[in-house]
Design a protein around this motif. Structure first.
Motif, PDB file in Angstrom:
ATOM      1  N   PRO A  12      -9.641  41.164  11.686  1.00 19.85           N
ATOM      2  CA  PRO A  12      -9.107  41.878  10.527  1.00 19.85           C
ATOM      3  C   PRO A  12      -9.258  41.108   9.212  1.00 19.85           C
ATOM      4  CG  PRO A  12      -7.610  42.102  12.365  1.00 19.85           C
ATOM      5  CD  PRO A  12      -8.678  41.102  12.782  1.00 19.85           C
ATOM      6  N   GLU A  13      -9.303  39.773   9.294  1.00 14.67           N
ATOM      7  CA  GLU A  13      -9.394  38.965   8.074  1.00 14.67           C
ATOM      8  C   GLU A  13     -10.806  38.819   7.531  1.00 14.67           C
ATOM      9  OE1 GLU A  13      -8.164  37.227  10.993  1.00 14.67           O
ATOM     10  OE2 GLU A  13      -6.143  37.980  10.658  1.00 14.67           O
ATOM     11  N   ALA A  83      -9.810  35.427  15.332  1.00 13.75           N
ATOM     12  CA  ALA A  83     -10.951  34.631  15.788  1.00 13.75           C
ATOM     13  C   ALA A  83     -11.173  33.484  14.812  1.00 13.75           C
ATOM     14  CB  ALA A  83     -12.201  35.492  15.888  1.00 13.75           C
ATOM     15  N   TYR A  84     -11.535  32.345  15.378  1.00 15.50           N
ATOM     16  CA  TYR A  84     -11.762  31.144  14.576  1.00 15.50           C
ATOM     17  C   TYR A  84     -12.955  30.385  15.137  1.00 15.50           C
ATOM     18  CZ  TYR A  84      -7.040  32.129  13.005  1.00 15.50           C
ATOM     19  OH  TYR A  84      -5.940  32.749  12.490  1.00 15.50           O
ATOM     20  N   PRO A  85     -13.719  29.726  14.271  1.00 15.28           N
ATOM     21  CA  PRO A  85     -14.769  28.846  14.791  1.00 15.28           C
ATOM     22  C   PRO A  85     -14.130  27.768  15.670  1.00 15.28           C
ATOM     23  CG  PRO A  85     -15.034  29.171  12.430  1.00 15.28           C
ATOM     24  CD  PRO A  85     -13.701  29.749  12.806  1.00 15.28           C
TER      25      PRO A  85
END
Length: 131
Positions: A12-13, A83-85
């Motif tokens: 969403p971001e 989600a993030y790297p």
């Protein structure tokens, strides 16, 4: 040259990834799976875990907290809750999310507590795999 497919990872971001890849390893709710070009059409929910894409520039890793993946013969689209790297910056954000999950689980009971504990355990394993 290996066959390629389109891969998109969004939360969403923001959009985290978009491009051509050879394969995407997905932490599916019913088990891990690898999407490749010409894969049968599938939609699956995600559990917290590491999602890995293999493209021309090498491997890219992301940690997802849940969401959905749509796989078609031409590509894979992942809509992640968060989600993030899989890097130090991502790990810091994920540590905060893990603590929030643990706190919610401590204040829950029954099936809700079980689901939150399972999700927190999965996320903790994913965080531990970040170097």
């Amino acid at each position: 040259m290996a066959e390629m497919m389109q891969f998109d990872l969004v939360s969403p971001e923001r959009k985290l990834a978009s491009g051509q890849v050879r394969a995407v390893q997905i932490p599916g709710a019913d088990g891990d799976l690898t999407a490749m070009p010409q894969h049968a059409a599938t939609i699956t929910t995600l559990r917290p875990g590491v999602l890995t894409s293999e493209g021309p520039e090498g491997e890219a890793r992301y940690v997802v907290t849940g969401g959905f993946a749509e796989i078609t013969p031409l590509g894979t689209s992942v809509l992640a809750e968060r989600a993030y790297p899989a890097d130090a910056e991502g790990r810091a954000a994920l540590d905060v999310i893990l603590q929030e999950m643990r706190s919610k689980a401590a204040n829950s009971s029954g099936p809700d507590k079980d689901a939150l504990d399972k999700a927190a355990d999965d996320l903790e394993r994913a965080i531990a795999s970040i170097s």
